[in-house]
Design a protein around this motif. Structure first.
Motif, PDB file in Angstrom:
ATOM      1  N   UNK A 115      12.636   3.256  13.036  1.00  0.00           N
ATOM      2  CA  UNK A 115      12.446   2.664  14.286  1.00  0.00           C
ATOM      3  C   UNK A 115      12.833   3.482  15.503  1.00  0.00           C
ATOM      4  N   UNK A 116      11.778   3.480  16.255  1.00  0.00           N
ATOM      5  CA  UNK A 116      11.759   4.252  17.680  1.00  0.00           C
ATOM      6  C   UNK A 116      12.291   3.555  18.779  1.00  0.00           C
ATOM      7  N   UNK A 117      12.847   4.148  19.669  1.00  0.00           N
ATOM      8  CA  UNK A 117      13.256   3.328  21.094  1.00  0.00           C
ATOM      9  C   UNK A 117      12.066   3.210  22.055  1.00  0.00           C
ATOM     10  N   UNK A 118      11.667   2.002  22.264  1.00  0.00           N
ATOM     11  CA  UNK A 118      10.585   1.699  23.364  1.00  0.00           C
ATOM     12  C   UNK A 118      11.258   1.186  24.743  1.00  0.00           C
ATOM     13  N   UNK A 119      12.559   1.529  24.828  1.00  0.00           N
ATOM     14  CA  UNK A 119      13.102   1.238  26.163  1.00  0.00           C
ATOM     15  C   UNK A 119      13.835  -0.351  25.935  1.00  0.00           C
ATOM     16  N   UNK A 120      15.080  -0.558  26.211  1.00  0.00           N
ATOM     17  CA  UNK A 120      15.649  -1.655  25.881  1.00  0.00           C
ATOM     18  C   UNK A 120      14.999  -2.713  26.908  1.00  0.00           C
ATOM     19  N   UNK A 121      14.613  -2.370  28.226  1.00  0.00           N
ATOM     20  CA  UNK A 121      14.217  -3.348  29.170  1.00  0.00           C
ATOM     21  C   UNK A 121      12.614  -3.114  29.446  1.00  0.00           C
ATOM     22  N   UNK A 122      11.972  -2.146  28.632  1.00  0.00           N
ATOM     23  CA  UNK A 122      10.690  -1.861  28.865  1.00  0.00           C
ATOM     24  C   UNK A 122      10.494  -1.441  30.053  1.00  0.00           C
ATOM     25  N   UNK A 123      11.415  -0.452  30.387  1.00  0.00           N
ATOM     26  CA  UNK A 123      11.618   0.050  31.961  1.00  0.00           C
ATOM     27  C   UNK A 123      10.549   1.249  31.958  1.00  0.00           C
ATOM     28  N   UNK A 124      10.178   1.407  33.390  1.00  0.00           N
ATOM     29  CA  UNK A 124       9.358   2.385  33.729  1.00  0.00           C
ATOM     30  C   UNK A 124      10.358   3.584  34.255  1.00  0.00           C
ATOM     31  N   UNK A 125      10.536   4.461  33.278  1.00  0.00           N
ATOM     32  CA  UNK A 125      11.650   5.637  33.434  1.00  0.00           C
ATOM     33  C   UNK A 125      11.054   6.516  34.775  1.00  0.00           C
ATOM     34  N   UNK A 154       0.648  -1.288   0.158  1.00  0.00           N
ATOM     35  CA  UNK A 154       0.156  -0.087  -0.042  1.00  0.00           C
ATOM     36  C   UNK A 154       0.713   1.168  -0.045  1.00  0.00           C
ATOM     37  N   UNK A 155       2.300   1.089   0.121  1.00  0.00           N
ATOM     38  CA  UNK A 155       3.066   2.298   0.007  1.00  0.00           C
ATOM     39  C   UNK A 155       2.789   3.209   1.319  1.00  0.00           C
ATOM     40  N   UNK A 156       2.656   2.722   2.416  1.00  0.00           N
ATOM     41  CA  UNK A 156       2.315   3.571   3.699  1.00  0.00           C
ATOM     42  C   UNK A 156       3.799   3.508   4.485  1.00  0.00           C
ATOM     43  N   UNK A 157       4.131   4.534   5.032  1.00  0.00           N
ATOM     44  CA  UNK A 157       5.049   4.554   6.070  1.00  0.00           C
ATOM     45  C   UNK A 157       4.623   4.356   7.442  1.00  0.00           C
ATOM     46  N   UNK A 158       5.464   3.852   8.192  1.00  0.00           N
ATOM     47  CA  UNK A 158       5.198   3.848   9.538  1.00  0.00           C
ATOM     48  C   UNK A 158       6.338   3.860  10.801  1.00  0.00           C
ATOM     49  N   UNK A 159       6.104   3.964  11.868  1.00  0.00           N
ATOM     50  CA  UNK A 159       7.323   3.986  12.698  1.00  0.00           C
ATOM     51  C   UNK A 159       6.888   2.903  13.727  1.00  0.00           C
ATOM     52  N   UNK A 160       8.009   1.727  14.038  1.00  0.00           N
ATOM     53  CA  UNK A 160       8.070   0.907  14.773  1.00  0.00           C
ATOM     54  C   UNK A 160       8.804   1.104  16.039  1.00  0.00           C
ATOM     55  N   UNK A 161       7.959   1.113  17.212  1.00  0.00           N
ATOM     56  CA  UNK A 161       8.872   1.313  18.676  1.00  0.00           C
ATOM     57  C   UNK A 161       9.208  -0.187  19.009  1.00  0.00           C
ATOM     58  N   UNK A 162      10.531  -0.349  19.162  1.00  0.00           N
ATOM     59  CA  UNK A 162      10.865  -1.628  19.691  1.00  0.00           C
ATOM     60  C   UNK A 162      11.510  -1.586  20.915  1.00  0.00           C
ATOM     61  N   UNK A 163      11.490  -2.737  21.472  1.00  0.00           N
ATOM     62  CA  UNK A 163      12.066  -3.182  22.980  1.00  0.00           C
ATOM     63  C   UNK A 163      13.487  -3.950  22.720  1.00  0.00           C
ATOM     64  N   UNK A 164      14.417  -3.901  23.569  1.00  0.00           N
ATOM     65  CA  UNK A 164      15.617  -4.502  23.177  1.00  0.00           C
ATOM     66  C   UNK A 164      15.407  -6.060  22.883  1.00  0.00           C
ATOM     67  N   UNK A 165      14.348  -6.692  23.720  1.00  0.00           N
ATOM     68  CA  UNK A 165      13.979  -8.018  23.432  1.00  0.00           C
ATOM     69  C   UNK A 165      13.639  -8.388  22.010  1.00  0.00           C
ATOM     70  N   UNK A 166      12.810  -7.479  21.488  1.00  0.00           N
ATOM     71  CA  UNK A 166      12.363  -7.554  20.130  1.00  0.00           C
ATOM     72  C   UNK A 166      13.511  -7.570  19.355  1.00  0.00           C
TER      73      UNK A 166
END
Length: 260
Positions: free
Chosen positions: A120-130, A90-102
């Motif tokens: 690709x965006x940062x979603x916290x390496x450890x899915x950490x509560x900042x 469909x030629x649609x751009x997106x942003x993916x927020x990833x964890x370190x596990x992923x």
């Protein structure tokens, strides 16, 4: 003399009060908003000025029929490949927020995201509560994930950050902003992160279409089969209604373009 001392004490007290009031609060917030429907953006209450204060974003121009697809990827459930196939078709751009596990678990998919023009965006390496972490721990968590992303892809920097579970406070906003990240929130979302709950693609479709509005940043989780099955229908229907799909980096560019 006593009057002079009293004035000094009063000045010190005022200084301390102003200093404390200017310091970021440590109270934790779970991001949310009041839905409006009928193609109207939701009411974010005090979250809007707080996010803006630290250069974060939660939607685009509410006067332009353009929306922004974002996906949160905590772990791989087998649907991201399908989602990428649809976005490519469909030629649609997106942003993916990833964890370190992923990133560790699905490096080929991570590489494909960037190769096919997504961010690709940062979603916290450890899915950490900042809000519960020290500044040093936050910096290390972000750096660790950024390095993983750049190791597996040709993306040479990570600009966007989305707080794990949508939990944040003024301190976490301030720290990430000072580190150069743009906090990204959203104005369209629903409960879609339970991989064992299948309500059918129409449920996901209806949830998005009921909330969508010009400028919407849409949050979807890739662990949901409903979302993968609904994506083609969503893209087609949104385009039918006159919407275009933008990339988050356009929002940064818009901020740099002078207005008349």
């Amino acid at each position: 003399m006593k009057k002079f001392v009293s004035l000094i004490i009063l000045a010190v007290v005022c200084f301390l009060v102003n200093t404390v009031s200017a310091m970021p609060t440590e109270e934790a917030y779970g991001y949310g908003y009041k839905k409006q429907y009928n193609e109207q953006p939701p009411d974010l209450g005090f979250y809007a000025p707080l996010i803006e204060k630290y250069n974060g974003i939660y939607m685009g121009d509410p006067n332009k029929k353009k929306v922004y697809l974002t996906f949160d990827n905590g772990y791989e459930q087998g649907y991201t490949g399908t989602i990428l196939d649809i976005l490519k078709e469909k030629q649609v751009p997106a942003t993916f927020f990833l964890t370190g596990h992923y990133v560790d678990d699905a490096p080929k998919l991570v590489k494909r995201m960037v190769e096919e023009g997504h961010i690709i965006g940062n979603h916290s390496n450890d899915h950490l509560d900042f809000t519960k972490a020290s500044e040093e721990k936050i910096k290390q968590d972000l750096k660790t994930l950024d390095e993983k992303i750049m190791k597996h892809t040709k993306q040479n920097s990570v600009t966007f950050f989305r707080p794990a579970k949508g939990i944040f406070n003024e301190k976490s906003l301030k720290i990430t902003d000072e580190l150069g990240y743009v906090n990204v929130f959203w104005t369209v979302a629903f409960v879609d992160w339970f991989s064992d709950r299948k309500n059918g693609w129409k449920h996901a479709f209806n949830e998005v279409m009921e909330q969508v509005h010009p400028g919407a940043i849409i949050l979807l989780h890739t662990v949901s089969q409903d979302n993968a099955d609904a994506l083609t229908h969503l893209i087609d229907e949104l385009r039918k209604r006159g919407y275009e799909f933008g990339s988050l980096d356009e929002l940064l560019w818009d901020d740099l373009v002078p207005t008349e």
